[in-house]
Every structure is written in C-alpha cells, then in structure tokens.
Design a protein around this motif. Structure first.
Motif, mmCIF file in Angstrom:
data_model
loop_
_atom_site.group_PDB
_atom_site.id
_atom_site.type_symbol
_atom_site.label_atom_id
_atom_site.label_comp_id
_atom_site.label_asym_id
_atom_site.label_seq_id
_atom_site.Cartn_x
_atom_site.Cartn_y
_atom_site.Cartn_z
ATOM 1 N N PRO A 247 -21.071 -13.571 -57.098
ATOM 2 C CA PRO A 247 -20.730 -14.264 -57.530
ATOM 3 C C PRO A 247 -22.050 -15.420 -57.580
ATOM 4 C CG PRO A 247 -19.379 -14.375 -55.503
ATOM 5 C CD PRO A 247 -20.757 -12.951 -55.759
ATOM 6 N N TYR A 248 -23.147 -15.263 -57.855
ATOM 7 C CA TYR A 248 -23.980 -15.784 -58.106
ATOM 8 C C TYR A 248 -24.067 -15.540 -58.877
ATOM 9 C CZ TYR A 248 -28.057 -18.677 -58.754
ATOM 10 O OH TYR A 248 -29.842 -19.587 -59.809
ATOM 11 N N LEU A 249 -24.009 -13.964 -59.288
ATOM 12 C CA LEU A 249 -25.153 -13.450 -60.746
ATOM 13 C C LEU A 249 -23.913 -13.137 -61.726
ATOM 14 C CD1 LEU A 249 -26.476 -10.503 -58.935
ATOM 15 C CD2 LEU A 249 -27.580 -12.181 -59.267
ATOM 16 N N THR A 250 -22.410 -12.861 -61.288
ATOM 17 C CA THR A 250 -21.805 -13.361 -62.191
ATOM 18 C C THR A 250 -21.242 -14.710 -63.169
ATOM 19 O OG1 THR A 250 -20.074 -12.509 -61.094
ATOM 20 C CG2 THR A 250 -18.965 -13.358 -62.683
ATOM 21 N N VAL A 251 -21.666 -15.794 -62.219
ATOM 22 C CA VAL A 251 -22.503 -17.229 -63.561
ATOM 23 C C VAL A 251 -23.186 -16.696 -64.274
ATOM 24 C CG1 VAL A 251 -22.926 -19.387 -63.493
ATOM 25 C CG2 VAL A 251 -21.487 -18.801 -61.373
ATOM 26 N N ILE A 252 -24.375 -16.218 -63.625
ATOM 27 C CA ILE A 252 -25.856 -16.348 -64.742
ATOM 28 C C ILE A 252 -24.718 -15.142 -66.145
ATOM 29 C CG2 ILE A 252 -27.622 -14.581 -65.389
ATOM 30 C CD1 ILE A 252 -28.235 -15.034 -62.264
ATOM 31 N N ILE B 58 -23.288 -22.092 -54.473
ATOM 32 C CA ILE B 58 -22.243 -20.965 -55.789
ATOM 33 C C ILE B 58 -21.178 -22.431 -56.193
ATOM 34 C CG2 ILE B 58 -20.856 -19.465 -57.077
ATOM 35 C CD1 ILE B 58 -21.934 -17.678 -54.851
ATOM 36 N N LYS B 59 -20.122 -22.590 -55.292
ATOM 37 C CA LYS B 59 -19.580 -23.615 -55.860
ATOM 38 C C LYS B 59 -19.973 -24.990 -56.635
ATOM 39 C CE LYS B 59 -16.232 -26.628 -53.834
ATOM 40 N NZ LYS B 59 -15.680 -27.573 -52.001
ATOM 41 N N LYS B 60 -21.154 -25.376 -56.014
ATOM 42 C CA LYS B 60 -21.956 -26.439 -56.912
ATOM 43 C C LYS B 60 -22.250 -26.370 -58.252
ATOM 44 C CE LYS B 60 -23.226 -28.944 -53.118
ATOM 45 N NZ LYS B 60 -24.522 -29.513 -51.799
ATOM 46 N N ILE B 61 -22.628 -25.081 -58.261
ATOM 47 C CA ILE B 61 -23.183 -24.410 -59.669
ATOM 48 C C ILE B 61 -22.104 -24.439 -60.191
ATOM 49 C CG2 ILE B 61 -24.031 -22.452 -61.023
ATOM 50 C CD1 ILE B 61 -26.799 -23.107 -59.632
ATOM 51 N N VAL B 62 -21.187 -23.982 -59.761
ATOM 52 C CA VAL B 62 -20.009 -24.015 -60.820
ATOM 53 C C VAL B 62 -19.283 -24.975 -61.457
ATOM 54 C CG1 VAL B 62 -17.543 -23.187 -60.858
ATOM 55 C CG2 VAL B 62 -19.224 -21.304 -59.729
ATOM 56 N N GLU B 63 -18.964 -25.766 -60.215
ATOM 57 C CA GLU B 63 -18.974 -27.154 -61.288
ATOM 58 C C GLU B 63 -19.945 -28.193 -62.058
ATOM 59 O OE1 GLU B 63 -19.246 -29.485 -56.886
ATOM 60 O OE2 GLU B 63 -16.799 -28.564 -56.501
ATOM 61 N N GLU B 64 -20.913 -27.556 -61.521
ATOM 62 C CA GLU B 64 -21.972 -28.620 -62.888
ATOM 63 C C GLU B 64 -22.865 -28.080 -63.992
ATOM 64 O OE1 GLU B 64 -23.765 -31.800 -61.930
ATOM 65 O OE2 GLU B 64 -22.037 -31.999 -60.278
ATOM 66 N N THR B 65 -22.150 -26.661 -64.038
ATOM 67 C CA THR B 65 -22.047 -26.011 -65.089
ATOM 68 C C THR B 65 -21.481 -26.223 -65.896
ATOM 69 O OG1 THR B 65 -21.592 -23.755 -64.295
ATOM 70 C CG2 THR B 65 -23.813 -24.458 -64.350
ATOM 71 N N ASN B 66 -20.013 -26.302 -65.483
ATOM 72 C CA ASN B 66 -18.655 -26.720 -66.202
ATOM 73 C C ASN B 66 -19.258 -27.535 -67.446
ATOM 74 O OD1 ASN B 66 -17.471 -24.586 -65.982
ATOM 75 N ND2 ASN B 66 -16.113 -24.594 -64.627
ATOM 76 N N LYS B 67 -19.504 -28.865 -66.717
ATOM 77 C CA LYS B 67 -19.787 -29.673 -67.324
ATOM 78 C C LYS B 67 -20.199 -29.888 -68.409
ATOM 79 C CE LYS B 67 -19.059 -32.398 -62.411
ATOM 80 N NZ LYS B 67 -19.762 -33.380 -61.593
ATOM 81 N N LYS B 68 -20.895 -28.762 -68.439
ATOM 82 C CA LYS B 68 -22.441 -28.794 -69.237
ATOM 83 C C LYS B 68 -21.038 -28.303 -71.281
ATOM 84 C CE LYS B 68 -25.432 -30.077 -66.591
ATOM 85 N NZ LYS B 68 -25.066 -32.375 -66.896
ATOM 86 N N ASN B 69 -21.976 -28.843 -72.137
ATOM 87 C CA ASN B 69 -21.585 -28.185 -73.859
ATOM 88 C C ASN B 69 -22.148 -26.852 -73.673
ATOM 89 O OD1 ASN B 69 -19.522 -30.600 -73.160
ATOM 90 N ND2 ASN B 69 -20.818 -32.000 -74.142
ATOM 91 N N SER B 70 -22.866 -26.567 -73.065
ATOM 92 C CA SER B 70 -23.757 -25.381 -74.101
ATOM 93 C C SER B 70 -24.091 -24.732 -73.381
ATOM 94 C CB SER B 70 -25.269 -26.036 -75.252
ATOM 95 O OG SER B 70 -25.855 -26.399 -74.749
#
Length: 194
Positions: free
Chosen positions: A125-130, A66-78
C-alpha cells in the motif's frame, strides 16, 4: 479485537526496543516479555512466535504510517508537494524513533524468505501511494509522460530507504531531516519535464 488491548501495544513497543538493542536473533521472547512488563506466556496470547512479533511490529507501524501519509498527501495540491510530504514523513518517522529505524533498516533485512514475502505484502500500500503521486505528476504535466512507474517507484523508495539506512549505519549522529530538501530536489530533477 486483540490489538485494542493495552498489553498488545506494550509488547509491540517493547519488541521494537529489544530487537533494536539486541538484534532479531538475540531477542528472545522472554526479553521482550520482560521489557513489556508481562509474563512470557502473555506474549503467546497475542503472537505465535518471535517472527510473528517482528511482522506485526512492521504491520502496525507501517499501517499507521500509511494512513497518515495518505491523509497528509491528500491535503497537498501538486504531485511535487505530495512527494515532498512523503519524503519528509518517511524520514521524520524513522528519525523520531531510532529503535524503529534500526528494526526496519537492519533487522527486517536479515530475515528469511517467507518473512520478506510478508513484509513485501505490508509494504504494497505504501508503494501504491508512491505510484499514485507519480501518476498524478504525469497527469499534471509536471513529470515526464514516458516514465516507467515501477522503476520510478524503486528510485523514490530506494533513495529514501538508503538515506535512512546510511543514517542508521552512522549511528544516527546527524540531523536526518536536513536531508529532505535535497532528496526531494534530486528526485524531482530525475523525473520532471525538462
């Protein structure tokens, strides 16, 4: 803190292997201890029982993920790029570790009700990211504005989950990462504005 000790991590990694190879019910604590290279009693310094080991394996692996997903998705623009990143990372993590894939896709599913409740709490928390990606896509006017977020979350998670489960059931015999572009396209097609 107990999880900073090297033996803790040895036990976690050994548990993933042993449970994947023997199934949860066939994985005695003594087998996990042997695979970790520790005495049986050492396991109980870190874990209450086998069920605690299984939950902790999932919590550790999911927490890092989850930590990695949040870090990586935050780098994306859309939202579309974020969704692609989430799909790719989810599939890559399990594709790269087929023992972990067997544990998450098969062994955790056979668990008792109390265990499933604990696992659902770890998944939140993963489902919250989605959910956040879907909300962002609606805000960006990329996704349909009348989407029911819990339903879309189930669709996204369920699709990725089933793709991985199918791969595990077919003994990991094909390149799971090749499925990522089409999974992304199909999910986007279902939620994008027409």
């Amino acid at each position: 803190m107990k999880n900073n000790r090297p033996k803790y991590h040895q036990i976690i990694e050994a548990a993933v292997r042993v449970i994947a190879e023997n199934g949860y019910h066939g994985s005695q604590v003594s087998k996990i201890a042997k695979a970790a290279g520790v005495a049986d009693g050492t396991i109980y310094l870190y874990f209450k029982n086998k069920e605690d080991i299984l939950v902790t394996v999932f919590k550790e692996k999911m927490g890092q993920f989850i930590k990695k997903i949040v870090e990586e998705t935050n780098k994306k623009n859309s939202a579309s790029e974020k969704l692609l990143t989430l799909i790719e990372m989810h599939i890559r993590q399990l594709s790269d570790n087929h023992y972990l894939a067997i544990v998450t896709q098969l062994e955790l599913r056979q668990s008792n009700y109390q265990l499933r409740l604990q696992i659902n709490m770890i998944l939140k928390p993963y489902l919250t990211v989605i959910d956040d990606i879907v909300k962002e896509g609606i805000k960006e006017n990329l996704f349909q504005e009348n989407l029911k977020i819990p339903l879309v979350r189930q669709m996204i998670f369920g699709t990725i989950d089933e793709v991985v489960t199918n791969w595990v059931m077919k003994e990991c015999k094909y390149d799971l990462l090749e499925e990522v572009p089409q999974v992304h396209a199909l999910l986007l097609d279902g939620i994008s504005k027409r």
